[in-house]
Design a protein around this motif. Structure first.
Motif, PDB file in Angstrom:
ATOM      1  N   GLU A 202       2.575 -11.479   6.282  1.00  0.00           N
ATOM      2  CA  GLU A 202       3.853 -11.160   5.632  1.00  0.00           C
ATOM      3  C   GLU A 202       4.230 -12.220   4.598  1.00  0.00           C
ATOM      4  OE1 GLU A 202       6.572  -8.529   8.577  1.00  0.00           O
ATOM      5  OE2 GLU A 202       6.397 -10.623   9.134  1.00  0.00           O
ATOM      6  N   ALA A 203       4.031 -13.491   4.958  1.00  0.00           N
ATOM      7  CA  ALA A 203       4.358 -14.576   4.026  1.00  0.00           C
ATOM      8  C   ALA A 203       3.477 -14.516   2.785  1.00  0.00           C
ATOM      9  CB  ALA A 203       4.202 -15.926   4.743  1.00  0.00           C
ATOM     10  N   LEU A 204       2.188 -14.215   2.971  1.00  0.00           N
ATOM     11  CA  LEU A 204       1.280 -14.106   1.835  1.00  0.00           C
ATOM     12  C   LEU A 204       1.641 -12.928   0.941  1.00  0.00           C
ATOM     13  CD1 LEU A 204      -2.099 -14.844   3.656  1.00  0.00           C
ATOM     14  CD2 LEU A 204      -0.946 -16.327   2.002  1.00  0.00           C
ATOM     15  N   GLN A 205       2.090 -11.838   1.558  1.00  0.00           N
ATOM     16  CA  GLN A 205       2.485 -10.663   0.777  1.00  0.00           C
ATOM     17  C   GLN A 205       3.662 -10.996  -0.141  1.00  0.00           C
ATOM     18  OE1 GLN A 205       4.086  -7.223   2.959  1.00  0.00           O
ATOM     19  NE2 GLN A 205       2.903  -5.902   1.601  1.00  0.00           N
ATOM     20  N   LYS A 206       4.647 -11.707   0.399  1.00  0.00           N
ATOM     21  CA  LYS A 206       5.813 -12.073  -0.405  1.00  0.00           C
ATOM     22  C   LYS A 206       5.437 -13.069  -1.505  1.00  0.00           C
ATOM     23  CE  LYS A 206       9.147 -11.337   3.338  1.00  0.00           C
ATOM     24  NZ  LYS A 206      10.089 -11.996   4.282  1.00  0.00           N
ATOM     25  N   LYS A 207       4.573 -14.008  -1.167  1.00  0.00           N
ATOM     26  CA  LYS A 207       4.215 -15.064  -2.109  1.00  0.00           C
ATOM     27  C   LYS A 207       3.300 -14.572  -3.221  1.00  0.00           C
ATOM     28  CE  LYS A 207       2.165 -19.714  -2.220  1.00  0.00           C
ATOM     29  NZ  LYS A 207       1.584 -20.813  -1.401  1.00  0.00           N
ATOM     30  N   LEU A 208       2.348 -13.693  -2.878  1.00  0.00           N
ATOM     31  CA  LEU A 208       1.311 -13.293  -3.817  1.00  0.00           C
ATOM     32  C   LEU A 208       1.454 -11.854  -4.317  1.00  0.00           C
ATOM     33  CD1 LEU A 208      -1.718 -14.853  -1.899  1.00  0.00           C
ATOM     34  CD2 LEU A 208      -0.402 -15.878  -3.764  1.00  0.00           C
ATOM     35  N   GLY A 209       2.461 -11.126  -3.806  1.00  0.00           N
ATOM     36  CA  GLY A 209       2.671  -9.749  -4.246  1.00  0.00           C
ATOM     37  C   GLY A 209       1.580  -8.800  -3.800  1.00  0.00           C
ATOM     38  N   LEU A 210       1.066  -8.983  -2.593  1.00  0.00           N
ATOM     39  CA  LEU A 210      -0.049  -8.185  -2.090  1.00  0.00           C
ATOM     40  C   LEU A 210       0.398  -6.807  -1.620  1.00  0.00           C
ATOM     41  CD1 LEU A 210      -1.786 -10.975   0.028  1.00  0.00           C
ATOM     42  CD2 LEU A 210      -2.533 -10.107  -2.195  1.00  0.00           C
ATOM     43  N   THR A 211      -0.542  -5.894  -1.580  1.00  0.00           N
ATOM     44  CA  THR A 211      -0.345  -4.557  -1.023  1.00  0.00           C
ATOM     45  C   THR A 211      -1.336  -4.389   0.123  1.00  0.00           C
ATOM     46  OG1 THR A 211       0.278  -3.715  -3.204  1.00  0.00           O
ATOM     47  CG2 THR A 211      -0.343  -2.083  -1.538  1.00  0.00           C
ATOM     48  N   TYR A 212      -0.848  -3.894   1.275  1.00  0.00           N
ATOM     49  CA  TYR A 212      -1.693  -3.783   2.467  1.00  0.00           C
ATOM     50  C   TYR A 212      -1.830  -2.336   2.934  1.00  0.00           C
ATOM     51  CZ  TYR A 212      -0.911  -8.851   3.315  1.00  0.00           C
ATOM     52  OH  TYR A 212      -0.843 -10.215   3.221  1.00  0.00           O
ATOM     53  N   LEU A 213      -3.033  -2.003   3.386  1.00  0.00           N
ATOM     54  CA  LEU A 213      -3.223  -0.888   4.311  1.00  0.00           C
ATOM     55  C   LEU A 213      -3.494  -1.539   5.654  1.00  0.00           C
ATOM     56  CD1 LEU A 213      -3.630   2.138   5.019  1.00  0.00           C
ATOM     57  CD2 LEU A 213      -6.061   1.806   4.530  1.00  0.00           C
ATOM     58  N   PHE A 214      -2.568  -1.403   6.594  1.00  0.00           N
ATOM     59  CA  PHE A 214      -2.645  -2.117   7.866  1.00  0.00           C
ATOM     60  C   PHE A 214      -3.017  -1.128   8.975  1.00  0.00           C
ATOM     61  CE2 PHE A 214      -1.116  -4.300  11.655  1.00  0.00           C
ATOM     62  CZ  PHE A 214      -1.435  -5.624  11.395  1.00  0.00           C
ATOM     63  N   ILE A 215      -4.252  -1.243   9.451  1.00  0.00           N
ATOM     64  CA  ILE A 215      -4.778  -0.350  10.481  1.00  0.00           C
ATOM     65  C   ILE A 215      -4.611  -1.032  11.836  1.00  0.00           C
ATOM     66  CG2 ILE A 215      -6.856   0.827  11.307  1.00  0.00           C
ATOM     67  CD1 ILE A 215      -7.872   0.663   8.353  1.00  0.00           C
ATOM     68  N   ALA A 216      -4.034  -0.337  12.811  1.00  0.00           N
ATOM     69  CA  ALA A 216      -3.773  -0.995  14.093  1.00  0.00           C
ATOM     70  C   ALA A 216      -3.546   0.020  15.200  1.00  0.00           C
ATOM     71  CB  ALA A 216      -2.565  -1.924  13.984  1.00  0.00           C
ATOM     72  N   HIS A 217      -3.612  -0.492  16.438  1.00  0.00           N
ATOM     73  CA  HIS A 217      -3.263   0.291  17.619  1.00  0.00           C
ATOM     74  C   HIS A 217      -1.846  -0.021  18.090  1.00  0.00           C
ATOM     75  CE1 HIS A 217      -7.717   0.772  18.277  1.00  0.00           C
ATOM     76  NE2 HIS A 217      -7.282   1.970  18.603  1.00  0.00           N
ATOM     77  N   ASP A 218      -1.436  -1.271  17.917  1.00  0.00           N
ATOM     78  CA  ASP A 218      -0.160  -1.742  18.454  1.00  0.00           C
ATOM     79  C   ASP A 218       0.987  -1.176  17.627  1.00  0.00           C
ATOM     80  OD1 ASP A 218       2.108  -3.163  19.239  1.00  0.00           O
ATOM     81  OD2 ASP A 218       0.964  -4.973  19.693  1.00  0.00           O
ATOM     82  N   LEU A 219       1.666  -0.168  18.178  1.00  0.00           N
ATOM     83  CA  LEU A 219       2.714   0.518  17.416  1.00  0.00           C
ATOM     84  C   LEU A 219       3.906  -0.389  17.130  1.00  0.00           C
ATOM     85  CD1 LEU A 219       2.581   3.926  19.300  1.00  0.00           C
ATOM     86  CD2 LEU A 219       1.703   3.440  17.022  1.00  0.00           C
ATOM     87  N   SER A 220       4.228  -1.273  18.065  1.00  0.00           N
ATOM     88  CA  SER A 220       5.352  -2.186  17.847  1.00  0.00           C
ATOM     89  C   SER A 220       5.058  -3.134  16.694  1.00  0.00           C
ATOM     90  CB  SER A 220       5.636  -2.988  19.121  1.00  0.00           C
ATOM     91  OG  SER A 220       5.963  -2.138  20.192  1.00  0.00           O
ATOM     92  N   MET A 221       3.832  -3.634  16.639  1.00  0.00           N
ATOM     93  CA  MET A 221       3.458  -4.551  15.561  1.00  0.00           C
ATOM     94  C   MET A 221       3.422  -3.817  14.219  1.00  0.00           C
ATOM     95  SD  MET A 221       2.885  -7.753  15.235  1.00  0.00           S
ATOM     96  CE  MET A 221       2.251  -8.419  16.777  1.00  0.00           C
ATOM     97  N   VAL A 222       2.954  -2.576  14.232  1.00  0.00           N
ATOM     98  CA  VAL A 222       2.911  -1.795  12.991  1.00  0.00           C
ATOM     99  C   VAL A 222       4.324  -1.542  12.478  1.00  0.00           C
ATOM    100  CG1 VAL A 222       2.274   0.427  11.986  1.00  0.00           C
ATOM    101  CG2 VAL A 222       0.696  -0.733  13.501  1.00  0.00           C
ATOM    102  N   ARG A 223       5.240  -1.260  13.386  1.00  0.00           N
ATOM    103  CA  ARG A 223       6.628  -1.054  12.954  1.00  0.00           C
ATOM    104  C   ARG A 223       7.196  -2.335  12.351  1.00  0.00           C
ATOM    105  NH1 ARG A 223      11.961   0.839  16.532  1.00  0.00           N
ATOM    106  NH2 ARG A 223      13.265   1.263  14.712  1.00  0.00           N
ATOM    107  N   HIS A 224       6.803  -3.475  12.901  1.00  0.00           N
ATOM    108  CA  HIS A 224       7.309  -4.756  12.410  1.00  0.00           C
ATOM    109  C   HIS A 224       6.836  -5.046  10.989  1.00  0.00           C
ATOM    110  CE1 HIS A 224       8.386  -9.010  12.320  1.00  0.00           C
ATOM    111  NE2 HIS A 224       7.135  -9.278  11.987  1.00  0.00           N
ATOM    112  N   ILE A 225       5.573  -4.780  10.714  1.00  0.00           N
ATOM    113  CA  ILE A 225       4.990  -5.220   9.439  1.00  0.00           C
ATOM    114  C   ILE A 225       5.007  -4.131   8.365  1.00  0.00           C
ATOM    115  CG2 ILE A 225       2.583  -4.587   9.967  1.00  0.00           C
ATOM    116  CD1 ILE A 225       1.728  -7.204   8.589  1.00  0.00           C
TER     117      ILE A 225
END
Length: 332
Positions: A202-225
């Motif tokens: 998250e910090a790198l995204q804000k600093k560098l203007g990144l775009t993510y496709l975030f693949i995961a199983h953990d639904l709580s973590m996916v909601r967070h990020i």
């Protein structure tokens, strides 16, 4: 889809089939439809979370987007360029702007290479930096991801799982990419380390203007990020919407079943929730059901669901669902 932002990536009707061979001459006898007619956008600067059960095709979507797997059909339009039409040379130039963080930090780093060699490998391929410039860039990258820049001459076996994943992140950042596919980057890490890695991303995204496709199983973590979430089942996207819309007002019965399984820290709220238990297992992708892929486990399936494939449609603004009877799905 959302017209207020500029799509960095447009995926349209993406398909990836793996051939099944048999017989003495290993002739093709069928296909595993790992990704079957998937469409979505990823907007500049956002995180799109991609969730679903094991084997639903999440990782294959990410790898096919980067053309680590050759697509069977469809379009992958990155910054206005259709990657499916590019030859090896032009693809290499574009690929510097698309990187991947792999799931297993133990398997994705070459044990015979030093950290400096691993992080600097993209610079060797895509730039003409001098040795001193590369060394300085590698040290900067290690510092950015929270590692000691003096670790450049160490080997992967000298690091913990969390530190190895930071090395993988540093390698992905080397060429200042616009898009990073995060393929379950925290699933093999200790719970205490997972939050650190997600906070770093998250910090790198804000600093560098990144775009993510975030693949995961953990639904709580996916909601967070995530800013938006897409839910996959058996090679298809069942539902796509804003993360809070998915959690609070999901319309597809499969999404509702997933969300009902997310743990709630408040025991009083947990006691009031309706837990949706799905019967059976995911069908074999070699032979998916006729009609809707989810009809063998769906609590609201009707005759139409077994003969007609549902249209993936925008049922309300920026909320896409593939279900004939989404409005009739039972609420959590």
């Amino acid at each position: 889809m959302n017209t207020e932002k500029t799509p960095l990536v447009k995926v349209r009707h993406l398909k990836k089939y793996f051939p099944i061979t048999g017989g003495f001459f290993q002739n093709k006898i069928g296909d595993v439809k790992a990704v079957d007619d998937v469409s979505f956008d990823i907007f500049q600067g956002e995180t799109l979370g991609l969730v679903g059960e094991t084997g639903c095709g999440k990782t294959t979507v990410g790898r096919t987007m980067l053309r680590l797997y050759e697509p069977t059909g469809g379009q992958i339009i990155f910054e206005g360029t259709d990657l499916t039409t590019l030859g090896e040379g032009p693809l290499r130039q574009v690929r510097s702007q698309m990187q991947m963080i792999f799931q297993d930090p133990y398997a994705s780093l070459n044990p015979r290479m030093t950290v400096g060699s691993i992080v600097g490998a993209p610079l060797d391929v895509h730039t003409n930096m001098t040795k001193s410039e590369k060394y300085e860039r590698i040290q900067d990258l290690l510092d950015i991801v929270g590692l000691n820049p003096d670790f450049v001459n160490r080997y992967p076996h000298e690091f913990s799982g969390g530190q190895r994943q930071r090395i993988g992140i540093a390698r992905a950042l080397a060429l200042e990419p616009h898009l990073i596919v995060c393929d379950e980057p925290i699933s093999s890490l200790d719970v205490s380390i997972q939050a650190q890695i997600v906070n770093l991303l998250e910090a790198l995204q804000k600093k560098l203007g990144l775009t993510y496709l975030f693949i995961a199983h953990d639904l709580s973590m996916v909601r967070h990020i995530s800013d938006r979430m897409a839910v996959m089942y058996l090679g298809k996207i069942m539902e796509l919407a804003d993360r809070d819309e998915i959690y609070l007002n999901s319309l597809h019965p499969y999404t509702q079943a997933l969300m009902s399984a997310v743990p709630v820290p408040d025991p009083d709220l947990a006691a009031e929730r309706h837990r949706i238990i799905l019967d059976g297992d995911i069908p074999n992708p070699k032979n998916p059901p006729k009609g809707c892929n989810f009809n063998t486990r769906c609590p609201i399936a009707k005759e139409r669901c077994f003969v007609e494939e549902p249209e993936y449609r925008e049922i309300k603004p920026n909320h896409w669902v593939a279900c004939h009877y989404a409005a009739e799905a039972p609420k959590k």
